[in-house]
Design an enzyme around this catalytic site. Structure first.
Site, short mmCIF file in Angstrom:
data_model
loop_
_atom_site.label_atom_id
_atom_site.label_comp_id
_atom_site.label_asym_id
_atom_site.label_seq_id
_atom_site.Cartn_x
_atom_site.Cartn_y
_atom_site.Cartn_z
N SER A 115 42.41 36.36 33.72
CA SER A 115 41.01 36.01 33.97
C SER A 115 40.90 34.50 34.20
CB SER A 115 40.13 36.49 32.81
OG SER A 115 38.77 36.44 33.15
N ASP A 144 37.59 46.20 39.10
CA ASP A 144 37.19 45.11 38.22
C ASP A 144 35.76 44.70 38.57
OD1 ASP A 144 36.86 42.73 36.80
OD2 ASP A 144 38.94 42.12 37.06
N HIS A 185 38.56 45.08 34.42
CA HIS A 185 39.10 43.76 34.09
C HIS A 185 40.17 43.82 33.01
CE1 HIS A 185 38.91 39.45 34.48
NE2 HIS A 185 38.59 39.26 33.22
#
Length: 722
Positions: A592, A667, A699
């Site tokens: 991320s 995601d 995600h």
């Protein structure tokens, strides 16, 4: 002094080596190292008791058990699903204010990160009767304070269910998917303001306040969901990217008796967020926290429940941004507790009911990290803080006037607390990098430990056979003089005369912390596995991370990725100069925000890093959501350079080392678009790289064998390229 080693000594040493178990990806992600925890621990308000949700995995049943704080003795099993034919397992539960009834969530179905729908059952503790509320799933059912009604959301509308009559009234009727939402947050509020339920009962149970989201003008994102059908289905939802249109929000008050709704007058604001709302202890006063779009100006409003008129009782401004918290706490007289970074560190403040500051309760170059509550009988506050060092957490109590402070924890590590309703006892949760999670009963007067509830000795014992490396915490000082918290894992057979490859891991996002003196996460065992395989693993929290004061955290304002990347590169240079490190074999990993960082490091630090792995990375801040991105960067229209100068997509031509890009196709947070456009940039720059897309994964990239396959792939990439 030197000792001569005889053959039998070598034999004994070989047995020790042979006995050592090696960690595997499969053992990690199948739960081999999971701790025993107290799930769904709740302290009751009407008695000095607490409840815990217990799972029976083999029988597929659940129990809610009641315990006494003073003795830890089990007082009763409130409910056991095996006693109710056809009853599913309980995922979560909530009591009414009188603790006579329970709402039980079952068959939960995830919507986004925090939100879910579920089948709900109403359980009456007095007669042991259980009732399934509806034949459809609902969201966020909430008891009225008098326990007579339940408000809930369904299909973007709000409803009220009367428990006695079993009648339901509909509060709103204009809810439409991807257009209008009533009482439940839109995607970006849920993700970035971290709450789902956007409605609240007044203390007299006569009114419900709610936020209405008009997201009809918000641009949409569509992504295919492949599944196993002949044609993929499209998932479409509203997602405001940086600089784009947000939901138009409004605040409303519904009167239960008249069934009339008033709109709160917020005409003084434009392009704003309602970051929090809750009724105060005055049944006719609603509070709301309104933020401007830059999130550097916050107004705490008190709203008249009869006229819907609003007044500002507290205003905060910040040169960078204001972090919204859930620490606002109202006392009986409607004076309130508030936490703020306005003196440079997060501290507790006490205001009267009109918003006049009475006093700053805590002070110092350290941070309040949790506010546990106030005992109004003794005017004593309870909190968690970094007073024992920024990588540690400790528990304290202090007088409302800032006097009589007492430490309730006495070691080094991470302490948390769950207090009994009268604050005479607390269940202390403790862990450190060397101690698995321990639960103890403590008395509040001095913090003295009374009894151990769970100390995970079985896990500690089983880990001995793995001979795990131990995290060493230190402060890394870069050549520029920046002092950064760090930890290092070395192989157990570490030899200072050898040269080792270094694998750096980090997250680095604003206000985050990876260097913390707490027990292992699942990924920590993967780092230890790498150390067992001969790598040195290092984690560094650079500038922009949290718990070291506002100046350290907010230095990255308007240029995310500039100082954070600089610090990781500088840290790698410093580590590369260690005598036992091969400075030509340093890699970096992140997920991320950490993937954004790893990508920037392999590009801007292409002479430092040999390889990088980026999972679900942001590659262009223009692709990410408005609330998060603009909090730190303002809009692309205002700060084009800040966006472009630090987005990896613009530096693809600088790639020299080995680069692995990984993303889930579904995601909803960091969209696959980030990785796809990064791939395009690399292709057009004629750069070779590796990639992996995980179909229908969000995600978190998990489910079934996914995590095992993922981390085996990453591990193999490290072996091949570092």
């Amino acid at each position: 002094m030197k000792y001569k080693l005889y053959p039998f000594v070598f034999f004994l040493m070989s047995l020790v080596v042979a006995a050592q178990q090696n960690i595997t990806v499969e053992s990690i992600y199948r739960g081999r190292f999971r701790t025993q925890d107290m799930d769904e621990l709740q302290a009751l308000k009407k008695s000095n008791q607490y409840t815990v949700l217990n799972y029976n995995g083999s029988a597929l049943t659940t129990q809610i058990n009641l315990y006494d704080f003073a003795t830890l003795q089990k007082k009763a099993t409130i409910i056991d699903t095996k006693d109710h034919i056809g009853m599913p397992m309980i995922d979560s539960y909530v009591f009414d204010s009188n603790e006579k009834m329970l709402l039980l969530a079952c068959n939960s179905s995830q919507v986004y990160r925090h939100s879910f729908t579920a089948d709900y059952y109403l359980y009456d503790l007095s007669n042991k009767q259980i009732t399934k509320l509806f034949d459809f799933q609902i969201q966020e059912p909430t008891f009225s304070p008098d326990g007579k009604k339940i408000a809930f959301a369904r299909d973007n509308n709000l409803f009220v269910y009367d428990i006695a009559s079993k009648n339901t009234i509909q509060i709103t009727k204009d809810g439409v998917k991807n257009a209008v939402i009533n009482g439940i947050c839109d995607w970006v509020y849920e993700e970035e303001f971290a709450f789902v339920r956007a409605f609240d009962w007044s203390k007299d149970s006569k009114k419900i306040a709610y936020i209405r989201f008009d997201e009809s003008q918000v641009p949409e994102v569509s992504m295919p969901v492949y599944g196993e059908s002949l044609y993929p289905q499209m998932l479409t939802f509203k997602y405001p990217k940086a600089g784009e249109k947000n939901s138009e929000v409004s605040l409303h008050i519904f009167d239960i008796n008249s069934q009339q709704t008033q709109k709160v007058n917020l005409s003084n604001y434009s392009d704003f967020y309602i970051a929090r709302m809750q009724w105060t202890n005055d049944a006719n006063v609603l509070s709301a926290q309104v933020l401007n779009r830059h999130q550097d100006n916050l107004d705490l409003l008190f709203i008249d429940g009869t006229t819907a008129g609003a007044k500002v009782v507290l205003n905060e401004k910040d040169k960078a941004y204001i972090d919204v918290t859930d620490n606002l706490t109202f006392l009986k007289d409607n004076s309130f507790i508030w936490t703020s970074e306005k003196d440079g560190f997060n501290h507790i403040y006490y205001y009267d009911k009109n918003g006049k500051l009475k006093n700053q309760v805590t002070k110092g170059n350290w941070e309040i990290t949790s506010f546990y509550g106030l005992d109004e009988k003794t005017n004593t506050l309870f909190y968690q803080s970094t007073e024992n060092g920024s990588i540690n957490r400790a528990i304290y109590k202090i007088g409302l006037k800032g006097n009589n402070k007492v430490a309730l924890s006495n070691g080094t590590g991470t302490y948390e607390a769950t207090f009994s309703t009268d604050f005479s006892y607390f269940i202390q949760t403790f862990s450190s990098a060397s101690q698995p999670t321990t639960y103890t009963l403590n008395e509040t007067k001095s913090g003295k430990e009374l009894k151990v509830i769970e100390n995970n000795t079985a896990l500690s014992s089983s880990l001995k056979s793995f001979n795990l490396p131990q995290k060493e915490f230190f402060v890394l000082k870069t050549e520029k003089g920046n002092e950064l918290n760090a930890w290092i894992l070395k192989p157990k057979d570490f030899d200072a005369n050898k040269k080792y490859s270094v694998f750096m891991t980090q997250y680095s996002g604003p206000g985050s912390q990876q260097v913390a003196n707490t027990w292992n996460t699942i990924d920590d065992y993967w780092y230890m596995m790498l150390a067992q395989q001969g790598y040195i693993v290092v984690c560094v929290d650079g500038r922009g991370t949290g718990f070291k004061g506002a100046a350290f955290k907010k230095v990255t304002q308007l240029q995310l990725g500039k100082y954070e990347v600089e610090d990781q590169i500088d840290a790698a240079k410093t580590i590369g100069n260690y005598t036992y490190v091969d400075k030509n074999r340093i890699g970096i990993f992140g997920w991320s925000y950490g993937g954004f960082m790893a990508s920037n490091c392999i590009l801007k630090g292409n002479d430092i890093f040999k390889m990088a792995i980026a999972v679900a990375p942001v590659t262009n801040w223009r692709f990410y959501d408005s609330v998060y991105t603009e909090r730190y960067m303002h809009t692309p229209q205002e700060n084009a350079g800040g966006y472009d100068d630090n987005s990896p997509i613009n530096f693809a031509k600088q790639l020299k080392g080995k680069y692995l890009l990984i993303h889930g196709s579904a995601d909803d947070n960091v969209h696959l678009q980030n990785t796809m456009q990064m791939m395009s940039a690399l292709i057009q720059a004629n750069k070779q790289f590796e990639s992996q897309i995980y179909p229908d994964c969000n995600h978190g990239i998990y489910g079934g064998m996914t995590r095992i396959q993922l981390f085996n792939k990453i591990t193999n990439f490290i072996h091949e390229n570092l």
